[in-house]
Scaffold this active site. Structure first.
Site, mmCIF file in Angstrom:
data_model
loop_
_atom_site.group_PDB
_atom_site.id
_atom_site.type_symbol
_atom_site.label_atom_id
_atom_site.label_comp_id
_atom_site.label_asym_id
_atom_site.label_seq_id
_atom_site.Cartn_x
_atom_site.Cartn_y
_atom_site.Cartn_z
ATOM 1 N N LYS A 111 -41.793 105.470 -117.933
ATOM 2 C CA LYS A 111 -43.072 105.144 -117.284
ATOM 3 C C LYS A 111 -44.191 105.078 -118.313
ATOM 4 C CE LYS A 111 -41.599 105.247 -112.991
ATOM 5 N NZ LYS A 111 -41.169 104.016 -112.393
ATOM 6 N N LYS A 194 -22.868 94.148 -110.236
ATOM 7 C CA LYS A 194 -22.845 94.508 -108.826
ATOM 8 C C LYS A 194 -24.156 94.162 -108.127
ATOM 9 C CE LYS A 194 -24.107 99.353 -109.228
ATOM 10 N NZ LYS A 194 -23.832 100.692 -108.762
ATOM 11 N N LYS A 197 -30.851 95.952 -106.140
ATOM 12 C CA LYS A 197 -32.194 95.519 -105.787
ATOM 13 C C LYS A 197 -32.891 94.875 -106.980
ATOM 14 C CE LYS A 197 -36.383 97.716 -104.522
ATOM 15 N NZ LYS A 197 -36.978 99.023 -104.376
#
Ligand code: TRP
Length: 329
Positions: A111, A194, A197
């Site tokens: 972050k 795979k 999102k």
């Protein structure tokens, strides 16, 4: 019986990968354990959703998990922000969490790198809040993906530290919950990897028919087999894997034979796959929409869950306060 706690992010819809993976396992898990499932809406504040988005996200997530099989009669299902005992435990745990160790966690460092203008204290103490979620129920096990392993390790550290500091054996050290058989890996539509999102290659349970067709028709393929019985390439194997989940065995065999004899037409295969996905998803989608529009039911589930969760949480907090020395005169 083990107490198992699952924290669910309050944003993002379920895609087929979640459905055949985590959700299927949750359904099984709730049969065999004392399960708590909660929606982590406090954690979502680190990214400042609007009040409308915050509320809607929680509602969607709750509706989707109820529609796919989480059962409020078998598990305790609640919303994190309904449990004031969690932030209180968070405050207490913060006193024994060191800024240095929090700064060194991978997710925090990420972050700092990706959003240097918004390094808020909530991000720094994110693992402490997560530890409070886990320890408030004295959980034995927590199912976590790879990206959450370090946070679980921090929760273990805080549990141990508390026990050591007050010379008690109060908090169990929460271990990762293992789903036993290997997780079903659902491929995405982009040829490799795979469904996920972030990869943007997913089919969601709430997708409408038209967008399912569009996504499937756009799936990556190859130029087609040129030799009989050749090995199936990855993008095509991915389509077969998806077919295996939603189509009949006959359908899969039909296209496998066409592939083996080099007569396959990917357009036909995709059309069939899209229709079978639609057939599979439709009843689930209808259930999600019906639950989502049933505010009374959602309120009832959330209230019942909060009541059950608070009963246990307040007991823990009472004991923790006593151990620390907050005592009545
Ligand atoms: N951080 C988790 C995630 O992003 C969600 C979460 C919050 C959680 N508190 C938790 C998971 C406690 C397990 C236990 O997916």
């Amino acid at each position: 019986m083990d107490t198992v706690l699952s924290g669910i992010r309050s944003t993002g819809n379920l895609h087929l990968g979640n459905y055949f993976g985590a959700v299927k396992n949750f359904i099984k898990m709730q049969e065999e354990n004392n399960c708590y499932f909660f929606i982590a809406d406090y954690h979502s504040l680190t990214t400042y959703p609007t009040p409308e988005d915050l509320h809607n996200n929680v509602k969607s997530v709750l509706a989707e998990y109820l529609a796919t099989g989480l059962d409020p009669e078998k598990s305790t299902i609640y919303v994190q922000s309904d449990i004031p005992e969690i932030p209180e435990l968070y405050l207490l745990l913060n006193m024994n969490a060191y800024v240095g160790e929090l700064e060194r966690t991978t997710s925090f460092k990420d972050k700092v790198r990706t959003q240097p203008n918004n390094v808020n204290a909530g991000l720094l103490t994110y693992p402490v809040l997560m530890a409070a979620d886990i320890l408030i129920h004295k959980s034995h096990k927590v199912p976590v993906g790879k990206d959450q392993e370090q946070n679980l390790e921090m929760a273990r550290k805080f549990a141990k530290r508390f026990n050591h500091m007050y010379k008690v054996n109060y908090f169990p050290e929460p271990q990762p919950y293992n789903f036993g058989e290997a997780l079903v890996k659902v491929p995405g539509l982009d040829g490799t990897g795979k469904m996920g999102k972030t990869a943007g290659n997913g089919i969601y349970l709430v997708d409408d028919d038209k967008s399912i067709r569009k996504k499937v028709m756009r799936a990556v393929t190859d130029s087609g087999p040129t030799e009989a019985n050749s090995i199936i390439t990855e993008p095509i194997q991915n389509l077969f894997t998806l077919m295996g989940l939603v189509s009949t065995p006959d359908t899969v065999d039909f296209f496998k034979e066409k592939y083996a004899s080099c007569e396959i037409r990917y357009g036909d295969m995709k059309k069939q796959l899209a229709e079978d996905i639609i057939k599979f998803v439709m009843p689930i989608r209808e259930k999600i929409l019906s639950i989502k529009s049933n505010n009374d039911y959602l309120r009832k589930v959330a209230e019942q869950g909060a009541e059950q969760a608070r009963e246990n949480a307040s007991k823990t907090l009472r004991e923790v306060r006593e151990i620390i020395g907050f005592r009545k005169f």
